[in-house]
Scaffold this motif. Structure first.
Motif, PDB file in Angstrom:
ATOM      1  N   ASN A   1       0.826  -1.217   0.000  1.00 56.13           N
ATOM      2  CA  ASN A   1       0.000   0.000   0.000  1.00 56.13           C
ATOM      3  C   ASN A   1       0.858   1.264   0.000  1.00 56.13           C
ATOM      4  OD1 ASN A   1      -2.350  -1.475  -0.058  1.00 56.13           O
ATOM      5  ND2 ASN A   1      -2.604  -1.463   2.158  1.00 56.13           N
TER       6      ASN A   1
ATOM      7  N   THR B   1       3.767  -4.684  -4.020  1.00 56.44           N
ATOM      8  CA  THR B   1       4.732  -4.481  -5.097  1.00 56.44           C
ATOM      9  C   THR B   1       6.064  -5.098  -4.702  1.00 56.44           C
ATOM     10  OG1 THR B   1       3.683  -2.390  -5.711  1.00 56.44           O
ATOM     11  CG2 THR B   1       5.950  -2.729  -6.470  1.00 56.44           C
TER      12      THR B   1
ATOM     13  N   SER C   1       3.570  -5.481  -9.605  1.00 58.36           N
ATOM     14  CA  SER C   1       2.564  -5.233  -8.567  1.00 58.36           C
ATOM     15  C   SER C   1       1.335  -6.091  -8.778  1.00 58.36           C
ATOM     16  CB  SER C   1       2.136  -3.764  -8.579  1.00 58.36           C
ATOM     17  OG  SER C   1       3.194  -2.919  -8.281  1.00 58.36           O
ATOM     18  N   THR C   2       0.598  -6.299  -7.697  1.00 56.22           N
ATOM     19  CA  THR C   2      -0.699  -6.937  -7.770  1.00 56.22           C
ATOM     20  C   THR C   2      -1.623  -6.241  -6.787  1.00 56.22           C
ATOM     21  OG1 THR C   2      -1.867  -9.050  -7.815  1.00 56.22           O
ATOM     22  CG2 THR C   2      -0.265  -8.751  -6.058  1.00 56.22           C
ATOM     23  N   THR C   3      -2.879  -6.166  -7.152  1.00 56.26           N
ATOM     24  CA  THR C   3      -3.900  -5.571  -6.298  1.00 56.26           C
ATOM     25  C   THR C   3      -4.906  -6.648  -5.946  1.00 56.26           C
ATOM     26  OG1 THR C   3      -3.580  -3.422  -7.352  1.00 56.26           O
ATOM     27  CG2 THR C   3      -5.646  -3.740  -6.167  1.00 56.26           C
TER      28      THR C   3
ATOM     29  N   THR D   1      -9.294  -2.752  -0.555  1.00 58.39           N
ATOM     30  CA  THR D   1      -8.367  -2.975  -1.663  1.00 58.39           C
ATOM     31  C   THR D   1      -6.945  -2.669  -1.218  1.00 58.39           C
ATOM     32  OG1 THR D   1     -10.097  -2.363  -3.227  1.00 58.39           O
ATOM     33  CG2 THR D   1      -7.832  -2.307  -4.039  1.00 58.39           C
ATOM     34  N   HIS D   2      -6.015  -3.559  -1.592  1.00 53.64           N
ATOM     35  CA  HIS D   2      -4.613  -3.425  -1.204  1.00 53.64           C
ATOM     36  C   HIS D   2      -3.723  -3.694  -2.414  1.00 53.64           C
ATOM     37  CE1 HIS D   2      -5.806  -3.424   3.010  1.00 53.64           C
ATOM     38  NE2 HIS D   2      -6.657  -4.380   2.672  1.00 53.64           N
ATOM     39  N   THR D   3      -2.521  -3.126  -2.395  1.00 53.14           N
ATOM     40  CA  THR D   3      -1.545  -3.350  -3.461  1.00 53.14           C
ATOM     41  C   THR D   3      -0.227  -3.802  -2.855  1.00 53.14           C
ATOM     42  OG1 THR D   3      -2.566  -1.641  -4.832  1.00 53.14           O
ATOM     43  CG2 THR D   3      -0.315  -2.285  -5.403  1.00 53.14           C
TER      44      THR D   3
END
Length: 77
Positions: free
Chosen positions: A23, A59, A71-73, A55-57
């Motif tokens: 995040n 990387t 990255s992935t969400t 929602t989170h990201t």
């Protein structure tokens, strides 16, 4: 919870520096080397606390010798 990434290099046992970013905040950084005689490896983050709902990201960034970022969400509910 932890995350993983596959990395590749043109040289066996290549050194690299990296960051895990969650995040937008760097939660882990360091340097390592691919295994002797290998041009690839699978790496994982240190264990992170269970994310809150939303929602989170995540990387994975290689910072040296050549910068690369993946990255992935995901959504927790």
């Amino acid at each position: 919870m932890n995350f993983g990434a596959g990395i590749d290099s043109t040289k066996p046992a290549a050194p690299y520096s990296y960051q895990w970013i969650y995040n937008g905040k760097v939660v882990e950084s360091g340097s390592s080397r691919l295994p002797a005689g290998s041009r690839s490896d699978y790496v994982s983050s240190k264990t992170m606390a269970r994310p809150s709902d939303g929602t989170h990201t995540v990387t994975y960034r290689i910072t040296a010798p050549n910068a690369r970022t993946e990255s992935t969400t995901f959504v927790m509910c």
